[in-house]
Design a protein around this motif. Structure first.
Motif, PDB file in Angstrom:
ATOM      1  N   GLY A 179       1.475  -9.244   3.467  1.00  0.00           N
ATOM      2  CA  GLY A 179       2.755  -9.601   2.851  1.00  0.00           C
ATOM      3  C   GLY A 179       3.829  -8.602   3.275  1.00  0.00           C
ATOM      4  O   GLY A 179       4.696  -8.220   2.483  1.00  0.00           O
ATOM      5  N   ALA A 180       3.733  -8.165   4.530  1.00  0.00           N
ATOM      6  CA  ALA A 180       4.620  -7.106   5.023  1.00  0.00           C
ATOM      7  C   ALA A 180       5.871  -7.673   5.686  1.00  0.00           C
ATOM      8  O   ALA A 180       5.853  -8.781   6.224  1.00  0.00           O
ATOM      9  CB  ALA A 180       3.871  -6.253   6.039  1.00  0.00           C
ATOM     10  N   ASP A 181       6.932  -6.893   5.655  1.00  0.00           N
ATOM     11  CA  ASP A 181       8.099  -7.204   6.478  1.00  0.00           C
ATOM     12  C   ASP A 181       7.794  -6.747   7.893  1.00  0.00           C
ATOM     13  O   ASP A 181       7.106  -5.744   8.103  1.00  0.00           O
ATOM     14  CB  ASP A 181       9.336  -6.466   5.937  1.00  0.00           C
ATOM     15  N   LEU A 182       8.347  -7.484   8.857  1.00  0.00           N
ATOM     16  CA  LEU A 182       8.027  -7.250  10.269  1.00  0.00           C
ATOM     17  C   LEU A 182       9.328  -7.036  11.028  1.00  0.00           C
ATOM     18  O   LEU A 182      10.237  -7.859  10.932  1.00  0.00           O
ATOM     19  CB  LEU A 182       7.310  -8.511  10.759  1.00  0.00           C
ATOM     20  N   VAL A 183       9.407  -5.943  11.774  1.00  0.00           N
ATOM     21  CA  VAL A 183      10.657  -5.679  12.485  1.00  0.00           C
ATOM     22  C   VAL A 183      10.377  -5.054  13.855  1.00  0.00           C
ATOM     23  O   VAL A 183       9.420  -4.276  14.013  1.00  0.00           O
ATOM     24  CB  VAL A 183      11.576  -4.769  11.612  1.00  0.00           C
ATOM     25  N   LEU A 184      11.186  -5.432  14.831  1.00  0.00           N
ATOM     26  CA  LEU A 184      11.064  -4.834  16.160  1.00  0.00           C
ATOM     27  C   LEU A 184      11.632  -3.412  16.123  1.00  0.00           C
ATOM     28  O   LEU A 184      12.713  -3.194  15.565  1.00  0.00           O
ATOM     29  CB  LEU A 184      11.890  -5.636  17.164  1.00  0.00           C
ATOM     30  N   ALA A 185      10.926  -2.483  16.734  1.00  0.00           N
ATOM     31  CA  ALA A 185      11.399  -1.093  16.751  1.00  0.00           C
ATOM     32  C   ALA A 185      12.801  -1.008  17.345  1.00  0.00           C
ATOM     33  O   ALA A 185      13.642  -0.234  16.871  1.00  0.00           O
ATOM     34  CB  ALA A 185      10.431  -0.237  17.558  1.00  0.00           C
ATOM     35  N   ALA A 186      13.072  -1.831  18.351  1.00  0.00           N
ATOM     36  CA  ALA A 186      14.374  -1.786  19.028  1.00  0.00           C
ATOM     37  C   ALA A 186      15.521  -2.202  18.101  1.00  0.00           C
ATOM     38  O   ALA A 186      16.673  -1.852  18.351  1.00  0.00           O
ATOM     39  CB  ALA A 186      14.337  -2.697  20.249  1.00  0.00           C
TER      40      ALA A 186
ATOM     41  N   ASP B 177       6.173   1.798   1.180  1.00  0.00           N
ATOM     42  CA  ASP B 177       5.088   2.739   0.851  1.00  0.00           C
ATOM     43  C   ASP B 177       4.084   2.864   1.992  1.00  0.00           C
ATOM     44  O   ASP B 177       3.556   3.924   2.264  1.00  0.00           O
ATOM     45  CB  ASP B 177       4.312   2.237  -0.380  1.00  0.00           C
ATOM     46  N   LEU B 178       3.812   1.710   2.631  1.00  0.00           N
ATOM     47  CA  LEU B 178       2.831   1.663   3.728  1.00  0.00           C
ATOM     48  C   LEU B 178       3.549   1.122   4.960  1.00  0.00           C
ATOM     49  O   LEU B 178       4.200   0.071   4.881  1.00  0.00           O
ATOM     50  CB  LEU B 178       1.675   0.736   3.322  1.00  0.00           C
ATOM     51  N   ILE B 179       3.439   1.831   6.065  1.00  0.00           N
ATOM     52  CA  ILE B 179       4.151   1.406   7.280  1.00  0.00           C
ATOM     53  C   ILE B 179       3.171   1.345   8.445  1.00  0.00           C
ATOM     54  O   ILE B 179       2.438   2.303   8.722  1.00  0.00           O
ATOM     55  CB  ILE B 179       5.325   2.369   7.619  1.00  0.00           C
ATOM     56  N   GLY B 180       3.178   0.202   9.145  1.00  0.00           N
ATOM     57  CA  GLY B 180       2.355   0.037  10.337  1.00  0.00           C
ATOM     58  C   GLY B 180       3.213   0.222  11.578  1.00  0.00           C
ATOM     59  O   GLY B 180       4.343  -0.263  11.634  1.00  0.00           O
ATOM     60  N   PHE B 181       2.662   0.927  12.561  1.00  0.00           N
ATOM     61  CA  PHE B 181       3.375   1.175  13.820  1.00  0.00           C
ATOM     62  C   PHE B 181       2.528   0.594  14.948  1.00  0.00           C
ATOM     63  O   PHE B 181       1.414   1.072  15.198  1.00  0.00           O
ATOM     64  CB  PHE B 181       3.560   2.682  14.030  1.00  0.00           C
TER      65      PHE B 181
ATOM     66  N   GLY C  26      -8.552  -5.023   4.625  1.00  0.00           N
ATOM     67  CA  GLY C  26      -9.148  -3.763   4.153  1.00  0.00           C
ATOM     68  C   GLY C  26      -8.077  -2.824   3.619  1.00  0.00           C
ATOM     69  O   GLY C  26      -8.244  -2.198   2.567  1.00  0.00           O
ATOM     70  N   LEU C  27      -6.955  -2.751   4.317  1.00  0.00           N
ATOM     71  CA  LEU C  27      -5.854  -1.883   3.866  1.00  0.00           C
ATOM     72  C   LEU C  27      -5.290  -2.395   2.544  1.00  0.00           C
ATOM     73  O   LEU C  27      -4.995  -1.616   1.637  1.00  0.00           O
ATOM     74  CB  LEU C  27      -4.732  -1.857   4.905  1.00  0.00           C
ATOM     75  N   LYS C  28      -5.161  -3.708   2.482  1.00  0.00           N
ATOM     76  CA  LYS C  28      -4.587  -4.330   1.287  1.00  0.00           C
ATOM     77  C   LYS C  28      -5.462  -4.039   0.064  1.00  0.00           C
ATOM     78  O   LYS C  28      -4.963  -3.665  -0.994  1.00  0.00           O
ATOM     79  CB  LYS C  28      -4.485  -5.835   1.523  1.00  0.00           C
ATOM     80  N   GLU C  29      -6.762  -4.186   0.262  1.00  0.00           N
ATOM     81  CA  GLU C  29      -7.676  -3.975  -0.864  1.00  0.00           C
ATOM     82  C   GLU C  29      -7.673  -2.514  -1.310  1.00  0.00           C
ATOM     83  O   GLU C  29      -7.807  -2.215  -2.476  1.00  0.00           O
ATOM     84  CB  GLU C  29      -9.095  -4.412  -0.464  1.00  0.00           C
ATOM     85  N   LYS C  30      -7.467  -1.637  -0.354  1.00  0.00           N
ATOM     86  CA  LYS C  30      -7.536  -0.205  -0.664  1.00  0.00           C
ATOM     87  C   LYS C  30      -6.208   0.360  -1.182  1.00  0.00           C
ATOM     88  O   LYS C  30      -6.190   1.206  -2.045  1.00  0.00           O
ATOM     89  CB  LYS C  30      -7.919   0.536   0.624  1.00  0.00           C
TER      90      LYS C  30
ATOM     91  N   MET D   2       2.185  -2.645  -3.300  1.00  0.00           N
ATOM     92  CA  MET D   2       2.648  -1.677  -2.291  1.00  0.00           C
ATOM     93  C   MET D   2       3.559  -2.379  -1.292  1.00  0.00           C
ATOM     94  O   MET D   2       3.177  -3.379  -0.701  1.00  0.00           O
ATOM     95  CB  MET D   2       1.435  -1.076  -1.577  1.00  0.00           C
ATOM     96  N   LYS D   3       4.747  -1.840  -1.115  1.00  0.00           N
ATOM     97  CA  LYS D   3       5.691  -2.473  -0.195  1.00  0.00           C
ATOM     98  C   LYS D   3       5.352  -2.050   1.240  1.00  0.00           C
ATOM     99  O   LYS D   3       5.254  -0.859   1.535  1.00  0.00           O
ATOM    100  CB  LYS D   3       7.112  -2.016  -0.569  1.00  0.00           C
ATOM    101  N   THR D   4       5.176  -3.031   2.096  1.00  0.00           N
ATOM    102  CA  THR D   4       4.675  -2.728   3.440  1.00  0.00           C
ATOM    103  C   THR D   4       5.619  -3.215   4.538  1.00  0.00           C
ATOM    104  O   THR D   4       6.162  -4.321   4.463  1.00  0.00           O
ATOM    105  CB  THR D   4       3.280  -3.373   3.632  1.00  0.00           C
ATOM    106  N   LEU D   5       5.774  -2.373   5.541  1.00  0.00           N
ATOM    107  CA  LEU D   5       6.606  -2.682   6.705  1.00  0.00           C
ATOM    108  C   LEU D   5       5.768  -2.514   7.967  1.00  0.00           C
ATOM    109  O   LEU D   5       4.965  -1.580   8.054  1.00  0.00           O
ATOM    110  CB  LEU D   5       7.797  -1.699   6.758  1.00  0.00           C
ATOM    111  N   ILE D   6       5.976  -3.413   8.929  1.00  0.00           N
ATOM    112  CA  ILE D   6       5.366  -3.215  10.249  1.00  0.00           C
ATOM    113  C   ILE D   6       6.488  -3.131  11.271  1.00  0.00           C
ATOM    114  O   ILE D   6       7.332  -4.025  11.361  1.00  0.00           O
ATOM    115  CB  ILE D   6       4.390  -4.362  10.587  1.00  0.00           C
ATOM    116  N   VAL D   7       6.488  -2.028  12.017  1.00  0.00           N
ATOM    117  CA  VAL D   7       7.466  -1.817  13.077  1.00  0.00           C
ATOM    118  C   VAL D   7       6.714  -1.894  14.400  1.00  0.00           C
ATOM    119  O   VAL D   7       5.681  -1.232  14.558  1.00  0.00           O
ATOM    120  CB  VAL D   7       8.126  -0.414  12.977  1.00  0.00           C
TER     121      VAL D   7
END
Ligand SMILES: Cc1cc2nc3c(=O)[nH]c(=O)nc-3n(C[C@H](O)[C@H](O)[C@H](O)COP(=O)(O)O)c2cc1C
Length: 151
Positions: free
Chosen positions: A27-34, A45-49, A145-149, A1-6
């Motif tokens: 194993g997520a990409d990390l980016v500043l919202a700005a 597929d999965l995005i963290g805010f 937990g998110l990764k496993e699920k 699952m491709k994951t991004l954190i903003v």
């Protein structure tokens, strides 16, 4: 699952510390919202805010980012914050906006963050040293937990 954190983290980089640990675990990409464009989420597929809480809200750069998102299908989201209080109370408005745009919310994480805002400045701040090792471990476990699920 491709994951991004903003994320947004403007006070003491408290939220950035949490975001980095989660990104490492997922194993997520990390980016500043700005610095991110809302269309970026389309390739994930999965995005963290995540954000610090400022005057009871997420940072305006993250709120603007979310406001600019198109409707999505089949995407999952999680929400996290650091704050003086350390709870998830302020997540509701953001989660509602994400749900309105078609995201399925799969988790919430919150912890306390060092806070020298307003009167706390006079006493060297509150929650000094947080997020601490225990908080970061909890963030890592949450991400695992998110990764496993979902990953
Ligand atoms: C201008 C400002 C307003 C804040 N407002 C709140 C608030 O309403 N509720 C709260 O619990 N913490 C509040 N805080 C504390 C921050 O949420 C806390 O320090 C957070 O960990 C900052 O995250 P950051 O270092 O990633 O920016 C505020 C901090 C600042 C600087």
């Amino acid at each position: 699952m491709k994951t991004l954190i903003v994320y947004a983290s403007v006070h003491h980089q408290n939220t950035q510390e949490v975001a980095k640990v989660m990104a490492e675990e997922l194993g997520a990409d990390l980016v500043l919202a700005a610095k991110a464009h809302p269309d970026t989420v389309m390739t994930y597929d999965l995005i963290g805010f995540g954000s610090g809480i400022y005057y009871l809200k997420f940072h305006k750069t993250l709120l603007q980012f979310i406001a600019g998102l198109s409707t999505v299908a089949g995407k999952q989201a999680f929400v996290f914050s650091t704050s003086g209080g350390g709870g998830t109370e302020r997540h509701a408005a953001v989660k509602e906006q994400l749900v309105n745009r078609g995201f399925a919310i799969v988790g919430d994480f919150a912890c306390k963050g060092w806070d020298t805002w307003g009167p706390f400045k006079l006493v060297g701040g509150t929650n000094k040293g947080q997020p601490n090792e225990e908080d970061l471990k909890a963030a890592r476990m949450f991400a695992r937990g998110l990764k496993e699920k979902y990953a």
